[in-house]
Design a protein around this motif. Structure first.
Motif, PDB file in Angstrom:
ATOM      1  N   GLY A  71      16.789 -59.491 117.400  1.00 20.42           N
ATOM      2  CA  GLY A  71      16.548 -59.860 116.089  1.00 20.42           C
ATOM      3  C   GLY A  71      15.909 -60.997 115.991  1.00 20.42           C
ATOM      4  N   HIS A  72      15.176 -61.240 114.669  1.00 15.88           N
ATOM      5  CA  HIS A  72      13.673 -61.876 114.385  1.00 15.88           C
ATOM      6  C   HIS A  72      15.292 -63.392 113.589  1.00 15.88           C
ATOM      7  N   GLY A  73      16.762 -63.654 113.700  1.00 12.49           N
ATOM      8  CA  GLY A  73      16.998 -65.023 112.509  1.00 12.49           C
ATOM      9  C   GLY A  73      17.213 -64.489 111.593  1.00 12.49           C
ATOM     10  N   SER A  74      17.016 -65.475 110.528  1.00 15.78           N
ATOM     11  CA  SER A  74      18.059 -65.191 109.251  1.00 15.78           C
ATOM     12  C   SER A  74      17.316 -65.951 107.952  1.00 15.78           C
ATOM     13  N   GLN A  75      17.591 -64.987 107.022  1.00 12.68           N
ATOM     14  CA  GLN A  75      16.391 -65.920 105.637  1.00 12.68           C
ATOM     15  C   GLN A  75      17.584 -65.894 104.003  1.00 12.68           C
ATOM     16  N   PRO A  76      17.634 -66.657 104.358  1.00 14.09           N
ATOM     17  CA  PRO A  76      18.029 -67.006 102.751  1.00 14.09           C
ATOM     18  C   PRO A  76      17.598 -65.741 101.914  1.00 14.09           C
ATOM     19  N   VAL A  77      18.281 -65.242 101.337  1.00 12.37           N
ATOM     20  CA  VAL A  77      17.788 -63.656  99.739  1.00 12.37           C
ATOM     21  C   VAL A  77      18.322 -64.506  98.971  1.00 12.37           C
ATOM     22  N   ALA A  78      19.405 -64.800  98.164  1.00 10.79           N
ATOM     23  CA  ALA A  78      19.520 -64.895  97.044  1.00 10.79           C
ATOM     24  C   ALA A  78      20.786 -66.516  96.564  1.00 10.79           C
ATOM     25  N   THR A  79      20.502 -66.983  95.584  1.00 15.78           N
ATOM     26  CA  THR A  79      21.741 -67.715  94.705  1.00 15.78           C
ATOM     27  C   THR A  79      22.509 -67.279  94.280  1.00 15.78           C
ATOM     28  N   LEU A  80      24.061 -67.597  94.268  1.00 17.36           N
ATOM     29  CA  LEU A  80      24.949 -66.960  94.080  1.00 17.36           C
ATOM     30  C   LEU A  80      26.141 -67.958  93.145  1.00 17.36           C
ATOM     31  N   ARG A  81      26.023 -67.720  91.885  1.00 18.65           N
ATOM     32  CA  ARG A  81      26.860 -69.001  90.926  1.00 18.65           C
ATOM     33  C   ARG A  81      28.275 -68.306  90.618  1.00 18.65           C
ATOM     34  N   ASN A  82      29.463 -69.093  91.159  1.00 17.66           N
ATOM     35  CA  ASN A  82      30.586 -69.323  90.730  1.00 17.66           C
ATOM     36  C   ASN A  82      31.030 -69.763  89.413  1.00 17.66           C
ATOM     37  N   PHE A  83      31.549 -68.687  88.157  1.00 15.47           N
ATOM     38  CA  PHE A  83      31.757 -69.140  86.870  1.00 15.47           C
ATOM     39  C   PHE A  83      33.081 -69.129  86.631  1.00 15.47           C
ATOM     40  N   MET A  84      34.067 -69.585  88.441  1.00 13.82           N
ATOM     41  CA  MET A  84      34.989 -69.873  87.833  1.00 13.82           C
ATOM     42  C   MET A  84      35.443 -71.183  87.010  1.00 13.82           C
ATOM     43  N   GLN A  85      36.467 -71.224  85.617  1.00 10.40           N
ATOM     44  CA  GLN A  85      36.826 -71.933  84.833  1.00 10.40           C
ATOM     45  C   GLN A  85      37.101 -73.454  85.509  1.00 10.40           C
ATOM     46  N   GLY A  86      36.411 -74.230  84.913  1.00 11.52           N
ATOM     47  CA  GLY A  86      36.502 -75.437  86.068  1.00 11.52           C
ATOM     48  C   GLY A  86      37.556 -76.972  84.630  1.00 11.52           C
ATOM     49  N   PRO A  87      37.991 -77.496  85.681  1.00  8.39           N
ATOM     50  CA  PRO A  87      38.736 -78.120  84.508  1.00  8.39           C
ATOM     51  C   PRO A  87      38.295 -78.909  83.546  1.00  8.39           C
ATOM     52  N   VAL A  88      39.610 -78.636  82.157  1.00  9.47           N
ATOM     53  CA  VAL A  88      39.158 -79.190  80.973  1.00  9.47           C
ATOM     54  C   VAL A  88      39.856 -80.634  80.742  1.00  9.47           C
ATOM     55  N   GLU A  89      38.875 -81.564  80.330  1.00  7.63           N
ATOM     56  CA  GLU A  89      39.073 -82.934  80.181  1.00  7.63           C
ATOM     57  C   GLU A  89      39.019 -83.168  78.890  1.00  7.63           C
ATOM     58  N   GLU A  90      40.500 -84.279  78.178  1.00  9.14           N
ATOM     59  CA  GLU A  90      40.221 -84.588  76.773  1.00  9.14           C
ATOM     60  C   GLU A  90      39.295 -85.588  76.455  1.00  9.14           C
ATOM     61  N   THR A  91      38.796 -85.356  74.950  1.00 14.94           N
ATOM     62  CA  THR A  91      37.642 -86.355  75.257  1.00 14.94           C
ATOM     63  C   THR A  91      38.099 -87.265  73.961  1.00 14.94           C
TER      64      THR A  91
END
Length: 264
Positions: A71-91
């Protein structure tokens, strides 16, 4: 030996990009509606080389059993975005709105195109329109009168206002949401905005609370879904992988020195 040098260097470069990505996640740990990203890696092409059984100059037949592949190594091919719900904070702010569930707010760009966001930190501009922190208006073009003394946004996205001297409520409009079959295919534009791509597919529209769409929470904001502890663990892993690849480069260089010193 030369192959090991280049393979190790590619591994170091790949892990550097992983560290860059983790640094961006940590930098956005307090960014409203931010969704964490990760780097996907892929191994590079493999070179079939002759084994000692066939001699140094012979090429191994493709159908002659298992072949020797390097083999000739590795390479980054994509950015994966996680759309899991974030915590909700009261303002407590009347124009702060969090999405609890699936969906995006739609804002209108200066060129008339539509961008999508989970950041519900809205305010009122000089003309009365509901706008985001960059001054971009909601695509629904909801205008708040100067005489309004109270704003209510229901879970279903209905915006109403109470006028000075009037006990009743007036209807200001409906916040419509968008969702995608593959939200991970959206392109990040900065300013907490995303744009549609072929990978994300066409948007589907609906009101909050309808099937497949989340509901709105007035007076709340969705926070970043970055987990600091998880990111720190990944940072250590990337650092160790970088160090290991640097050892490969160092070892290959030492072996070359030994080879060059054989004739002495």
């Amino acid at each position: 030996m030369f192959r090991a040098l280049s393979t190790g260097a590619l591994g170091m470069s790949a892990q550097q990009k992983s560290v860059d990505n983790i640094a961006n996640n940590l930098a956005n740990v307090n960014t409203t509606g931010y969704k964490r990203t990760s780097i996907a890696f892929q191994d590079m092409f493999y070179e079939k080389v002759a084994s000692s059984k066939h001699g140094a100059a012979a090429s191994r037949p493709a159908n002659d059993g298992p072949s020797l592949e390097i083999g000739h190594g590795s390479q980054p091919v994509a950015t994966l975005r996680n759309f899991m719900q974030g915590p909700v904070e009261e303002t407590g702010a009347a124009l702060d709105v969090a999405i609890n569930g699936t969906g995006f707010f739609q804002v209108e760009m200066p060129d008339g195109s539509i961008a999508y966001t989970r950041d519900g930190n809205f305010s009122r501009d000089s003309s009365g329109l509901m706008v985001n922190n960059s001054g971009l208006p909601l695509a629904d073009m909801i205008e708040i009168p100067m005489e309004a003394v109270g704003i209510e946004i229901s879970q279903e996205g209905v915006v109403t206002a109470q006028m000075a001297g009037d006990a009743g409520q007036i209807d200001l409009g409906q916040i419509e949401m968008a969702k995608f079959i593959n939200p991970g295919g959206l392109t990040a534009m900065g300013d907490n905005l995303f744009s549609e791509t072929e990978a994300s597919g066409m948007p589907f529209y609906g009101n909050p609370g309808e099937e497949g769409f989340g509901v709105l929470r007035q007076g709340y904001l969705e926070q970043s879904n970055v987990d600091i502890v998880n990111e720190m663990v990944k940072l250590i892993e990337a650092q160790r992988a970088y160090e290991t690849n640097s050892k490969v480069v160092q070892t290959a260089e030492d072996m070359m020195q030994v080879t060059n010193g054989i004739k002495r």
